[in-house]
Scaffold this motif. Structure first.
Motif, PDB file in Angstrom:
ATOM      1  N   ARG A 131      92.222  95.874 177.883  1.00  0.00           N
ATOM      2  CA  ARG A 131      92.339  96.764 176.717  1.00  0.00           C
ATOM      3  C   ARG A 131      92.488  95.967 175.433  1.00  0.00           C
ATOM      4  NH1 ARG A 131      95.552 101.602 175.570  1.00  0.00           N
ATOM      5  NH2 ARG A 131      93.790 101.833 174.172  1.00  0.00           N
ATOM      6  N   ASN A 132      93.227  94.879 175.488  1.00  0.00           N
ATOM      7  CA  ASN A 132      93.350  94.042 174.300  1.00  0.00           C
ATOM      8  C   ASN A 132      91.995  93.464 173.896  1.00  0.00           C
ATOM      9  OD1 ASN A 132      96.118  94.450 174.101  1.00  0.00           O
ATOM     10  ND2 ASN A 132      96.614  92.657 175.349  1.00  0.00           N
ATOM     11  N   ARG A 133      91.239  93.037 174.898  1.00  0.00           N
ATOM     12  CA  ARG A 133      89.935  92.434 174.594  1.00  0.00           C
ATOM     13  C   ARG A 133      88.942  93.467 174.076  1.00  0.00           C
ATOM     14  NH1 ARG A 133      87.932  90.937 179.361  1.00  0.00           N
ATOM     15  NH2 ARG A 133      89.795  91.301 180.618  1.00  0.00           N
ATOM     16  N   ILE A 134      88.916  94.667 174.654  1.00  0.00           N
ATOM     17  CA  ILE A 134      87.940  95.661 174.211  1.00  0.00           C
ATOM     18  C   ILE A 134      88.226  96.085 172.779  1.00  0.00           C
ATOM     19  CG2 ILE A 134      89.119  97.759 175.041  1.00  0.00           C
ATOM     20  CD1 ILE A 134      85.365  97.074 175.279  1.00  0.00           C
ATOM     21  N   ARG A 135      89.496  96.108 172.387  1.00  0.00           N
ATOM     22  CA  ARG A 135      89.817  96.446 171.004  1.00  0.00           C
ATOM     23  C   ARG A 135      89.342  95.357 170.044  1.00  0.00           C
ATOM     24  NH1 ARG A 135      96.071  98.507 171.559  1.00  0.00           N
ATOM     25  NH2 ARG A 135      95.690 100.247 172.989  1.00  0.00           N
ATOM     26  N   THR A 136      89.513  94.107 170.456  1.00  0.00           N
ATOM     27  CA  THR A 136      89.086  92.991 169.613  1.00  0.00           C
ATOM     28  C   THR A 136      87.584  93.014 169.389  1.00  0.00           C
ATOM     29  OG1 THR A 136      90.918  91.666 170.469  1.00  0.00           O
ATOM     30  CG2 THR A 136      89.126  90.476 169.392  1.00  0.00           C
ATOM     31  N   LEU A 137      86.837  93.538 170.380  1.00  0.00           N
ATOM     32  CA  LEU A 137      85.383  93.561 170.277  1.00  0.00           C
ATOM     33  C   LEU A 137      84.836  94.783 169.537  1.00  0.00           C
ATOM     34  CD1 LEU A 137      84.308  92.262 173.784  1.00  0.00           C
ATOM     35  CD2 LEU A 137      84.023  91.108 171.600  1.00  0.00           C
ATOM     36  N   LYS A 138      85.716  95.639 169.041  1.00  0.00           N
ATOM     37  CA  LYS A 138      85.260  96.836 168.334  1.00  0.00           C
ATOM     38  C   LYS A 138      84.284  96.526 167.197  1.00  0.00           C
ATOM     39  CE  LYS A 138      87.102 100.996 166.032  1.00  0.00           C
ATOM     40  NZ  LYS A 138      86.483 100.822 164.708  1.00  0.00           N
ATOM     41  N   PRO A 139      84.505  95.466 166.388  1.00  0.00           N
ATOM     42  CA  PRO A 139      83.523  95.171 165.325  1.00  0.00           C
ATOM     43  C   PRO A 139      82.126  94.880 165.876  1.00  0.00           C
ATOM     44  CG  PRO A 139      85.587  94.033 164.908  1.00  0.00           C
ATOM     45  CD  PRO A 139      85.707  94.607 166.281  1.00  0.00           C
ATOM     46  N   MET A 140      82.038  94.256 167.059  1.00  0.00           N
ATOM     47  CA  MET A 140      80.722  93.997 167.635  1.00  0.00           C
ATOM     48  C   MET A 140      80.051  95.298 168.066  1.00  0.00           C
ATOM     49  SD  MET A 140      79.549  91.688 170.905  1.00  0.00           S
ATOM     50  CE  MET A 140      79.622  93.084 172.030  1.00  0.00           C
ATOM     51  N   LEU A 141      80.841  96.233 168.629  1.00  0.00           N
ATOM     52  CA  LEU A 141      80.288  97.532 169.018  1.00  0.00           C
ATOM     53  C   LEU A 141      79.775  98.275 167.784  1.00  0.00           C
ATOM     54  CD1 LEU A 141      83.015  98.737 171.571  1.00  0.00           C
ATOM     55  CD2 LEU A 141      81.017  97.310 172.002  1.00  0.00           C
ATOM     56  N   ASP A 142      80.548  98.201 166.709  1.00  0.00           N
ATOM     57  CA  ASP A 142      80.128  98.861 165.470  1.00  0.00           C
ATOM     58  C   ASP A 142      78.849  98.221 164.920  1.00  0.00           C
ATOM     59  OD1 ASP A 142      82.278 100.629 165.526  1.00  0.00           O
ATOM     60  OD2 ASP A 142      83.564  99.304 164.350  1.00  0.00           O
ATOM     61  N   ALA A 143      78.789  96.896 164.971  1.00  0.00           N
ATOM     62  CA  ALA A 143      77.612  96.204 164.455  1.00  0.00           C
ATOM     63  C   ALA A 143      76.363  96.556 165.253  1.00  0.00           C
ATOM     64  CB  ALA A 143      77.842  94.688 164.490  1.00  0.00           C
ATOM     65  N   ALA A 144      76.547  96.836 166.550  1.00  0.00           N
ATOM     66  CA  ALA A 144      75.408  97.198 167.402  1.00  0.00           C
ATOM     67  C   ALA A 144      74.982  98.650 167.207  1.00  0.00           C
ATOM     68  CB  ALA A 144      75.763  96.966 168.867  1.00  0.00           C
ATOM     69  N   GLY A 145      75.826  99.464 166.547  1.00  0.00           N
ATOM     70  CA  GLY A 145      75.481 100.859 166.306  1.00  0.00           C
ATOM     71  C   GLY A 145      75.663 101.748 167.519  1.00  0.00           C
ATOM     72  N   TRP A 146      76.609 101.392 168.405  1.00  0.00           N
ATOM     73  CA  TRP A 146      76.853 102.193 169.599  1.00  0.00           C
ATOM     74  C   TRP A 146      77.977 103.184 169.341  1.00  0.00           C
ATOM     75  CZ3 TRP A 146      77.386  97.208 173.012  1.00  0.00           C
ATOM     76  CH2 TRP A 146      76.131  96.600 173.129  1.00  0.00           C
ATOM     77  N   ASN A 147      77.785 104.394 169.828  1.00  0.00           N
ATOM     78  CA  ASN A 147      78.864 105.366 169.791  1.00  0.00           C
ATOM     79  C   ASN A 147      79.829 105.065 170.943  1.00  0.00           C
ATOM     80  OD1 ASN A 147      80.220 107.578 168.746  1.00  0.00           O
ATOM     81  ND2 ASN A 147      79.162 109.036 170.053  1.00  0.00           N
ATOM     82  N   TYR A 148      81.088 105.468 170.799  1.00  0.00           N
ATOM     83  CA  TYR A 148      82.071 105.215 171.853  1.00  0.00           C
ATOM     84  C   TYR A 148      83.256 106.149 171.665  1.00  0.00           C
ATOM     85  CZ  TYR A 148      83.804 102.292 167.998  1.00  0.00           C
ATOM     86  OH  TYR A 148      84.205 101.832 166.773  1.00  0.00           O
ATOM     87  N   THR A 156      93.308  83.442 173.398  1.00  0.00           N
ATOM     88  CA  THR A 156      92.095  83.284 174.180  1.00  0.00           C
ATOM     89  C   THR A 156      91.032  84.250 173.677  1.00  0.00           C
ATOM     90  OG1 THR A 156      93.479  82.719 176.054  1.00  0.00           O
ATOM     91  CG2 THR A 156      91.185  83.204 176.511  1.00  0.00           C
ATOM     92  N   PRO A 157      89.795  83.808 173.558  1.00  0.00           N
ATOM     93  CA  PRO A 157      88.744  84.679 173.008  1.00  0.00           C
ATOM     94  C   PRO A 157      88.558  85.959 173.813  1.00  0.00           C
ATOM     95  CG  PRO A 157      88.009  82.401 173.121  1.00  0.00           C
ATOM     96  CD  PRO A 157      89.308  82.466 173.851  1.00  0.00           C
ATOM     97  N   ALA A 158      88.203  87.021 173.114  1.00  0.00           N
ATOM     98  CA  ALA A 158      87.954  88.317 173.760  1.00  0.00           C
ATOM     99  C   ALA A 158      86.513  88.346 174.250  1.00  0.00           C
ATOM    100  CB  ALA A 158      88.216  89.453 172.782  1.00  0.00           C
ATOM    101  N   ILE A 159      86.329  88.218 175.558  1.00  0.00           N
ATOM    102  CA  ILE A 159      85.005  88.227 176.159  1.00  0.00           C
ATOM    103  C   ILE A 159      84.994  89.274 177.267  1.00  0.00           C
ATOM    104  CG2 ILE A 159      83.277  86.878 177.414  1.00  0.00           C
ATOM    105  CD1 ILE A 159      84.593  84.359 176.189  1.00  0.00           C
ATOM    106  N   ILE A 160      83.961  90.122 177.285  1.00  0.00           N
ATOM    107  CA  ILE A 160      83.801  91.137 178.331  1.00  0.00           C
ATOM    108  C   ILE A 160      82.363  91.072 178.834  1.00  0.00           C
ATOM    109  CG2 ILE A 160      83.770  93.608 178.843  1.00  0.00           C
ATOM    110  CD1 ILE A 160      86.012  93.951 176.805  1.00  0.00           C
ATOM    111  N   PRO A 161      82.155  90.935 180.142  1.00  0.00           N
ATOM    112  CA  PRO A 161      83.171  90.782 181.178  1.00  0.00           C
ATOM    113  C   PRO A 161      83.839  89.404 181.112  1.00  0.00           C
ATOM    114  CG  PRO A 161      80.996  90.578 182.135  1.00  0.00           C
ATOM    115  CD  PRO A 161      80.798  91.009 180.717  1.00  0.00           C
ATOM    116  N   LEU A 162      85.073  89.368 181.561  1.00  0.00           N
ATOM    117  CA  LEU A 162      85.861  88.141 181.531  1.00  0.00           C
ATOM    118  C   LEU A 162      85.175  87.059 182.365  1.00  0.00           C
ATOM    119  CD1 LEU A 162      88.619  86.906 180.707  1.00  0.00           C
ATOM    120  CD2 LEU A 162      89.480  87.700 182.915  1.00  0.00           C
TER     121      LEU A 162
END
Length: 554
Positions: free
Chosen positions: A519-536, A25-31
């Motif tokens: 937690r599984n979904r937030i990890r999958t979205l890590k590339p999107m966070l990186d692409a946005a240039g957000w620190n975390y 199932t796709p990783a979407i936040i918020p679900l």
């Protein structure tokens, strides 16, 4: 199968929730509230045509235009408007709620339906998360999915304190982007404090000429003395207008907070002859954390007038329904020693000095109520105002409940029982400026590291609220206080990914929420966070977040 037939089957059932076992199932936040997947993927061509339904002011087309750069960056495809054969179609369905949407990806393309621009905006945020950020652009594709989605709460908020530390226009815009990506819609902007006044008021220029400056960058606390570095910063009214427009484009309302009469030492230092209970004594912008006793003299008519003058300048700058006047942590020591305050307390027939604060608010509320309807505002207060005679206040005030034990935060429950609206913003665990880990490498901040991602996620809003009070609960909010937080990087580090956890509580039905799956979904979205240039915080993106060696190796 096209959208309506698939959606009818989903809508006839209870919410279809993801779980940890649904690995495909796709990783979407918020679900999303309801989601269904099927076998197959939609391969994205080099050129993707899209069509947008006509809408007054072309606001839906404008929403789409703002997403195209992200879509093109993620996919390598070129998006172009097309009247025929469009792969991406945005259509209007008036029956859908204002913030709700439907989205389907199948072999025929991508279909989005909503009734208002906000619904299309949130649908495109979901589509943005479906985009393939880590694959070869020659093989970019989207999974087949059908989503029927709407928010749980109308108020999905985040508060940023810039009274203690000032982050600046670019960082505030970045925060608004982070909120928008998580479908959050209220930015509570805490602009005044003992340690700094951060907004230009033209009628009272000393508020920024004096009140925006102090002789310390870091603030003293306990045995820690403040440094002696010059520190300042404030927003001009032009800055405010620019940020307000930026927020509007992201369907975020800004709720400005002018914290009065407590937390006002910076203002008192600027105009002691008007605001101080003891104007004959020296006053300076505070260089420490904690709660200052140097509060406004609420019994001085000149102080009341200055407060309403300030509000008169604020209202046209922030064309939104709500105004926050603080009300928290206001010591009465100086009122108790002031003859003017003691006389006023007698005149209102009270022996509770807290009622001076509510009488002050009564005068401000009357001033706002006398304005044209377009300039009137609903008032929000921290829950300490419940300690006084709230009969002095308008019936439509909202209480932000930050302190008080469950069920559903004692203060929120009390406000609801008194007929007031309530927003849940519990200090534990929704103050996401607090340390989020017990790791030795965690930067110094408040707390002991127990407000970790899991604790934030597992908070259950409205737990134990009787059905007859449920409609008084407007929603939830995360708060960020900046006593220790000086840099934008540290701000983002503490925000993310805990902001994601709060956003999911605000949007997703409670029965669909599961921490392991999140937690599984937030990890999958890590590339999107990186692409946005957000620190975390990196430790939440490894298998063992309490293991420093695992973090270093990531």
């Amino acid at each position: 199968m096209r959208l309506h037939s698939r959606l009818a089957a989903i809508a006839a059932t209870a919410a279809i929730c993801l779980n940890a076992a649904a690995q495909d199932t796709p990783a979407i936040i918020p679900l999303p509230a309801k989601i269904e997947t099927s076998d197959g993927t939609l391969k994205l061509p080099q050129t993707i045509g899209y069509s947008v339904a006509a809408y007054p002011g072309d606001s839906i087309a404008t929403v789409m235009q703002r997403f195209i750069p992200d879509f093109e960056k993620a996919t390598g495809s070129k998006f172009t408007e097309s009247d025929t054969g469009a792969m991406l179609t945005l259509s209007i369905d008036p029956a859908i709620g204002a913030e709700a949407y439907r989205l389907e990806v199948d072999s025929d393309g991508i279909t989005i339906e909503a009734s208002r621009p906000a619904g299309f905006f949130y649908a495109l945020q979901t589509l943005r998360q479906l985009m393939p950020y880590e694959v070869s652009r020659s093989s970019a594709s989207l999974p087949f999915v059908t989503i029927v989605d709407k928010p749980r709460f109308g108020w999905r908020g985040f508060m940023l304190d810039e009274g203690r530390h000032f982050f600046g226009k670019d960082e505030v815009k970045k925060v608004l982007d982070m909120m928008a990506a998580h479908k959050m819609n209220r930015f509570h902007w805490h602009l005044t404090e003992d340690q700094g006044w951060r907004i230009e008021i033209k009628q009272y220029p000393l508020l920024t000429q004096v009140g925006a400056k102090r002789k310390s960058k870091s603030l003293g606390w306990a045995q820690l003395e403040p440094d002696t570095l010059d520190y300042d910063g404030f927003y001009t009214q032009d800055d405010i207008r620019e940020i307000v427009a930026y927020a509007k484009d992201r369907f975020i309302e800004i709720v400005p907070e002018i914290d009065i009469p407590g937390h006002t030492q910076a203002a008192v230092a600027s105009y002691p002859e008007i605001l101080a209970c003891d104007p004959e004594k020296p006053h300076e912008v505070w260089r420490y954390q904690g709660v200052s006793t140097d509060v406004m003299n609420v019994s001085n008519p000149a102080a009341v007038k200055m407060s309403t003058d300030i509000i008169d300048e604020l209202i046209p700058l922030f064309p939104f329904p709500y105004l926050h006047l603080g009300g928290d942590e206001c010591p009465t020591d100086k009122w108790e020693q002031n003859s003017q305050c003691r006389a006023q307390l007698d005149s209102i027939g009270s022996d509770n000095f807290r009622d001076l604060q509510l009488n002050f608010y009564r005068q401000i509320a009357a001033h706002i109520a006398a304005k044209p309807k377009s300039e009137q505002r609903h008032l929000i207060f921290w829950n300490e105002v419940l300690h006084g005679n709230t009969d002095m206040l308008p019936s439509d005030i909202t209480i932000m409940a930050w302190i008080g034990k469950q069920p559903a935060e004692k203060a929120a429950m009390e406000a609801a029982r008194r007929g007031m609206n309530a927003i849940l913003t519990p200090q534990i665990p929704y103050y996401i400026n607090r340390r989020q880990s017990k790791l030795a490498t965690e930067p110094v901040s408040q707390g002991a590291g127990t407000e970790n991602l899991e604790a934030v996620y597992n908070y259950v809003p409205m737990n134990g609220v009787p059905a007859e009070l449920a409609d008084k609960y407007m929603g939830i909010q995360a708060n960020f206080w900046s006593e220790y937080v000086i840099t934008p990087e540290f701000l983002e580090y503490l925000m993310m990914p805990r902001l994601s956890a709060v956003a999911e509580a605000a949007w997703t039905p409670q029965e669909c929420r599961d921490y392991t799956d999140f937690r599984n979904r937030i990890r999958t979205l890590k590339p999107m966070l990186d692409a946005a240039g957000w620190n975390y915080a990196p430790h939440e993106f490894v298998n063992d977040p309490d293991n420093q060696s695992a973090i270093d190796a990531d």
